[in-house]
Scaffold this motif. Structure first.
Motif, PDB file in Angstrom:
ATOM      1  N   TYR A 169       0.920  -1.114  -0.054  1.00  0.00           N
ATOM      2  CA  TYR A 169      -0.037   0.110   0.031  1.00  0.00           C
ATOM      3  C   TYR A 169       0.811   1.120  -0.124  1.00  0.00           C
ATOM      4  CZ  TYR A 169      -3.126  -3.511   1.417  1.00  0.00           C
ATOM      5  OH  TYR A 169      -3.909  -4.834   1.532  1.00  0.00           O
ATOM      6  N   SER A 170       0.418   2.314   0.508  1.00  0.00           N
ATOM      7  CA  SER A 170       1.229   3.695   0.637  1.00  0.00           C
ATOM      8  C   SER A 170       1.118   4.146   1.951  1.00  0.00           C
ATOM      9  CB  SER A 170       0.658   4.512  -0.456  1.00  0.00           C
ATOM     10  OG  SER A 170      -0.545   5.012  -0.194  1.00  0.00           O
ATOM     11  N   GLN A 171       1.969   5.397   2.151  1.00  0.00           N
ATOM     12  CA  GLN A 171       1.649   5.921   3.438  1.00  0.00           C
ATOM     13  C   GLN A 171       0.359   6.516   3.486  1.00  0.00           C
ATOM     14  OE1 GLN A 171       3.955   6.651   1.183  1.00  0.00           O
ATOM     15  NE2 GLN A 171       6.187   6.514   1.907  1.00  0.00           N
ATOM     16  N   ALA A 172      -0.079   6.959   2.425  1.00  0.00           N
ATOM     17  CA  ALA A 172      -1.333   7.734   2.494  1.00  0.00           C
ATOM     18  C   ALA A 172      -2.721   6.674   2.727  1.00  0.00           C
ATOM     19  CB  ALA A 172      -1.640   8.415   1.226  1.00  0.00           C
ATOM     20  N   PHE A 173      -2.480   5.618   2.255  1.00  0.00           N
ATOM     21  CA  PHE A 173      -3.464   4.509   2.265  1.00  0.00           C
ATOM     22  C   PHE A 173      -3.289   4.292   3.942  1.00  0.00           C
ATOM     23  CE2 PHE A 173      -4.338  -0.109   3.530  1.00  0.00           C
ATOM     24  CZ  PHE A 173      -5.327  -0.301   2.295  1.00  0.00           C
ATOM     25  N   PHE A 174      -2.455   4.164   4.834  1.00  0.00           N
ATOM     26  CA  PHE A 174      -2.669   4.124   6.369  1.00  0.00           C
ATOM     27  C   PHE A 174      -3.106   5.247   6.948  1.00  0.00           C
ATOM     28  CE2 PHE A 174       0.162   0.434   4.945  1.00  0.00           C
ATOM     29  CZ  PHE A 174      -0.334  -0.455   5.502  1.00  0.00           C
ATOM     30  N   ARG A 175      -2.298   6.703   6.260  1.00  0.00           N
ATOM     31  CA  ARG A 175      -2.767   7.793   6.778  1.00  0.00           C
ATOM     32  C   ARG A 175      -4.211   7.795   6.862  1.00  0.00           C
ATOM     33  NH1 ARG A 175      -0.062  10.955   3.281  1.00  0.00           N
ATOM     34  NH2 ARG A 175       1.875  10.744   4.504  1.00  0.00           N
ATOM     35  N   HIS A 176      -5.059   7.505   5.616  1.00  0.00           N
ATOM     36  CA  HIS A 176      -6.328   7.603   5.432  1.00  0.00           C
ATOM     37  C   HIS A 176      -7.320   6.468   6.055  1.00  0.00           C
ATOM     38  CE1 HIS A 176      -5.456  11.449   3.810  1.00  0.00           C
ATOM     39  NE2 HIS A 176      -4.855  11.003   2.799  1.00  0.00           N
ATOM     40  N   GLU A 177      -6.736   5.576   6.712  1.00  0.00           N
ATOM     41  CA  GLU A 177      -7.261   4.300   7.420  1.00  0.00           C
ATOM     42  C   GLU A 177      -8.195   3.654   5.941  1.00  0.00           C
ATOM     43  OE1 GLU A 177      -9.310   5.230  10.786  1.00  0.00           O
ATOM     44  OE2 GLU A 177      -7.518   5.600  11.761  1.00  0.00           O
ATOM     45  N   LEU A 178      -7.527   3.502   4.845  1.00  0.00           N
ATOM     46  CA  LEU A 178      -8.345   2.758   3.818  1.00  0.00           C
ATOM     47  C   LEU A 178      -8.663   1.550   4.048  1.00  0.00           C
ATOM     48  CD1 LEU A 178      -7.042   4.747   0.750  1.00  0.00           C
ATOM     49  CD2 LEU A 178      -9.058   5.325   2.267  1.00  0.00           C
ATOM     50  N   TRP A 179      -7.686   0.808   4.922  1.00  0.00           N
ATOM     51  CA  TRP A 179      -7.800  -0.716   5.239  1.00  0.00           C
ATOM     52  C   TRP A 179      -9.335  -0.818   5.749  1.00  0.00           C
ATOM     53  CZ3 TRP A 179      -8.496  -0.322  10.560  1.00  0.00           C
ATOM     54  CH2 TRP A 179      -7.914   0.956  11.117  1.00  0.00           C
ATOM     55  N   ARG A 180      -9.950   0.058   6.245  1.00  0.00           N
ATOM     56  CA  ARG A 180     -11.397   0.133   6.644  1.00  0.00           C
ATOM     57  C   ARG A 180     -12.292  -0.330   5.852  1.00  0.00           C
ATOM     58  NH1 ARG A 180     -11.602   1.566  12.095  1.00  0.00           N
ATOM     59  NH2 ARG A 180     -10.289   2.862  12.775  1.00  0.00           N
ATOM     60  N   SER A 181     -11.998   0.182   4.561  1.00  0.00           N
ATOM     61  CA  SER A 181     -12.645  -0.173   3.233  1.00  0.00           C
ATOM     62  C   SER A 181     -12.715  -1.437   2.968  1.00  0.00           C
ATOM     63  CB  SER A 181     -12.427   0.774   2.133  1.00  0.00           C
ATOM     64  OG  SER A 181     -11.207   0.453   1.560  1.00  0.00           O
ATOM     65  N   LEU A 182     -11.580  -2.270   3.345  1.00  0.00           N
ATOM     66  CA  LEU A 182     -11.323  -3.909   3.043  1.00  0.00           C
ATOM     67  C   LEU A 182     -11.908  -4.525   4.222  1.00  0.00           C
ATOM     68  CD1 LEU A 182      -7.849  -3.606   2.012  1.00  0.00           C
ATOM     69  CD2 LEU A 182      -9.832  -3.907   0.377  1.00  0.00           C
ATOM     70  N   GLY A 183     -12.663  -3.869   5.218  1.00  0.00           N
ATOM     71  CA  GLY A 183     -13.398  -4.605   6.130  1.00  0.00           C
ATOM     72  C   GLY A 183     -12.657  -4.995   7.165  1.00  0.00           C
ATOM     73  N   PHE A 184     -11.451  -4.372   7.511  1.00  0.00           N
ATOM     74  CA  PHE A 184     -10.492  -4.741   8.792  1.00  0.00           C
ATOM     75  C   PHE A 184     -10.883  -3.508   9.844  1.00  0.00           C
ATOM     76  CE2 PHE A 184      -8.076  -6.487   5.205  1.00  0.00           C
ATOM     77  CZ  PHE A 184      -8.115  -7.620   5.714  1.00  0.00           C
ATOM     78  N   ASN A 185     -10.810  -4.037  10.890  1.00  0.00           N
ATOM     79  CA  ASN A 185     -10.903  -2.876  12.085  1.00  0.00           C
ATOM     80  C   ASN A 185      -9.811  -2.457  12.690  1.00  0.00           C
ATOM     81  OD1 ASN A 185     -13.975  -3.417  12.143  1.00  0.00           O
ATOM     82  ND2 ASN A 185     -13.751  -5.180  13.156  1.00  0.00           N
ATOM     83  N   SER A 186      -8.949  -3.070  12.352  1.00  0.00           N
ATOM     84  CA  SER A 186      -7.400  -2.420  12.828  1.00  0.00           C
ATOM     85  C   SER A 186      -6.336  -2.628  11.703  1.00  0.00           C
ATOM     86  CB  SER A 186      -7.179  -3.141  14.260  1.00  0.00           C
ATOM     87  OG  SER A 186      -6.804  -4.578  13.880  1.00  0.00           O
ATOM     88  N   ILE A 187      -5.203  -2.173  11.831  1.00  0.00           N
ATOM     89  CA  ILE A 187      -4.035  -2.346  11.064  1.00  0.00           C
ATOM     90  C   ILE A 187      -3.513  -3.808  11.252  1.00  0.00           C
ATOM     91  CG2 ILE A 187      -1.642  -1.714  10.920  1.00  0.00           C
ATOM     92  CD1 ILE A 187      -2.354   0.915  10.844  1.00  0.00           C
ATOM     93  N   GLU A 188      -3.675  -4.120  12.514  1.00  0.00           N
ATOM     94  CA  GLU A 188      -3.166  -5.422  13.108  1.00  0.00           C
ATOM     95  C   GLU A 188      -4.031  -6.568  12.344  1.00  0.00           C
ATOM     96  OE1 GLU A 188      -0.244  -6.545  14.258  1.00  0.00           O
ATOM     97  OE2 GLU A 188      -0.978  -8.574  14.477  1.00  0.00           O
TER      98      GLU A 188
END
Lengths: 343, 343
Positions: free
Chosen positions: B208-227
């Motif tokens: 991913y990119s720094q911005a992906f994590f900055r904007h918490e886009l992992w939430r759109s993948l259905g995850f509740n946390s980075i872990e």
């Protein structure tokens, strides 16, 4: 006219309560000093250390040809807890040895340094606190906790907290180190050499930038191939203790200048407390302490100017004596921040 | 009107001479097909696969609502050698099993696909060859080797060779995997689970990119946390075979469209041979197949337009069905490249 020498000292702090709730037994803060405190006690410069760095790593900032002149300033380099010189997993006896070493925070480091300044240097006024990477995080922590005592701050290649992508990068190097079965949850008898080498090899891809490799800047470091550079990173990490690396990595990963009893997690409040003249100098190509995050932080600090290092050296740009151009630019910024002091 | 189904096929290629000088015994190219070749044999679309991907990973490009419409086109997804579906360390018997599997190049993959097109699809004219990441590298390899047969190329999040920083990133994930003592130089009896997990965890920071994590886009993948995201990466890599991963990683790391008997290492000459309408679409935030490198490449291709995906999704942006906005933009580019064909 004599040339001043570096003094190597230890500040014995006794049993040190930590933010995590534990107590670090017989805590010791290792530091280097050059130059003397003047009578008004206002010529102290603090240079906190960076991840993986020893106190000597900051020596290149200092000299008669530098604004950080030991004939004018009393310059002190405090070593990070856990990094091998101050109290660390590798040098602590008893049950706090190795994997028993407690969790140490950015706040703990700065509060211990505060005791050093107060107890050894008579509560001196700090003309400048300046650091690279985790050293810069400590500088910003100093700025918001002690705005009456810190007269200027210079922070290179850092942010005031460890942003999420930076945390993910650190998860990666940690996984590379700890996947060596010889690590044994920190209870290794012999160093986990495969893990330490993997840690160094993964880290190298993050430390520089794409442009650094595109332009083969590793040649300027004396390497004939990328593989030679990577092997240098491996060898460098073989000299480090795995538990030390993980202790300081944890400090970094949790790093947040508002995560303490003073700011209670209010990040904007901590940034707003940085009212003294401050320079925030990320590298334009830093892959984990990004210029974009640093810019956001700087905009919330009333005293800060944002002044990026235009560099292909990635995170490495801000280190002492690493990239000549950035080194000079950082020293020029230090010059402009340093107030006139009485000799 | 029936809905067309994907066919799962194997092309048995016999003993396959490789660019490294070895011969892959009883080579098998696994592929998926949907739609039929038309009478003029000019409606073939090739979708080569990406690192870590199975043929199904490219299915989301295809459908009646897509310009890649199986009612119009004969769409073929050839699987990479080493990736687990075509001949690979994990499915090859005898002395070429596991760590005995030979070195496979980008050129070998494309030359095997060329045999598929000639022997199974009658030497069809290829309306479009399109791929993401290593899939894009294969598409560009097709373009320069067979400019008479390939009518258009669409390459996302890739470059025409593996640039040095990209190589260093790959050294890192490789080191993380192989530092697991259970890997045993590839002679593992049970999967090196620590290493596979470390591989996935290190990789996630790059994908991913720094911005992906900055904007918490992992939430759109259905995850509740980075872990939770990192654990998904770990689990995903536990399903992969370590020797397979390393075989394809090697193909990628050595990847260079000019490293073959045709171009003999003359990179510009290979780029110059890409004369058909071509779209080069890196992601603006890709950390290893950078937009800057892709732009340089595209400028040397007579047929290419450079059209970056403005995305926070880093390398992931260009994958089928990953980021909706980039997915649609890529399909629109495919539409514009696809020539009118006779039904």
């Amino acid at each position: 006219m004599t040339v001043k020498q570096w003094l190597t000292e230890d500040f014995e702090a006794g049993d040190l309560p930590l933010y995590c709730g534990e107590t670090l037994r017989s805590a010791r803060l290792h530091y280097h000093q050059i130059g003397e405190l003047n009578a008004p006690k206002d010529n102290l410069i603090l240079l906190p250390t960076y991840y993986g760095g020893a106190a000597t790593g900051n020596h290149p900032w200092v000299g008669r040809n530098s604004p950080l002149d030991p004939d004018e300033y009393c310059i002190v380099i405090p070593s990070l807890l856990g990094a091998g010189e101050s109290s660390s997993p590798s040098n602590t006896p008893g049950e706090q040895a190795g994997p028993g070493f407690p969790t140490v925070s950015l706040y703990d480091n700065v509060m211990l340094q505060k005791r050093l300044v107060d107890e050894v240097f008579g509560g001196a006024s700090i003309a400048l606190v300046m650091g690279w990477s985790m050293g810069g995080m400590q500088a910003l922590q100093w700025g918001c906790l002690f705005p009456q005592q810190v007269r200027s701050v210079l922070a290179t290649c850092c942010t005031a907290r460890c942003y999420p992508h930076n945390q993910v990068f650190l998860e990666g190097v940690k996984a590379a180190l700890t996947c060596d079965q010889n690590f044994q949850g920190g209870h290794y008898q012999n160093p986990p050499e495969h893990g330490l080498k993997a840690f160094g090899r993964v880290y190298a891809g993050w430390a520089y930038s794409q442009a650094f490799f595109r332009h083969e800047l590793w040649r300027s470091l004396g390497f004939n191939s990328i593989e030679a550079l990577l092997q240098f990173w491996e060898q460098d990490h073989l000299t480090q203790d795995a538990n030390n690396l993980l202790t300081v990595l944890d400090t970094w990963q949790r790093g947040n200048i508002s995560d303490n009893p003073v700011f209670k997690g209010n990040y904007n409040s901590a940034l707003n407390a940085i009212t003294m003249p401050t320079r925030v100098m990320p590298s334009t190509t830093d892959l984990y302490f990004t210029a974009e995050d640093a810019r956001q932080d700087a905009h919330q600090m009333p005293g800060a100017a944002f002044d990026a290092l235009t560099s292909d050296w990635g995170h490495i740009a801000g280190g002492a004596g690493r990239e000549p151009q950035s080194h000079q630019k950082i020293l020029a910024a230090a010059q402009s921040l340093l107030p006139e002091i009485e000799p």
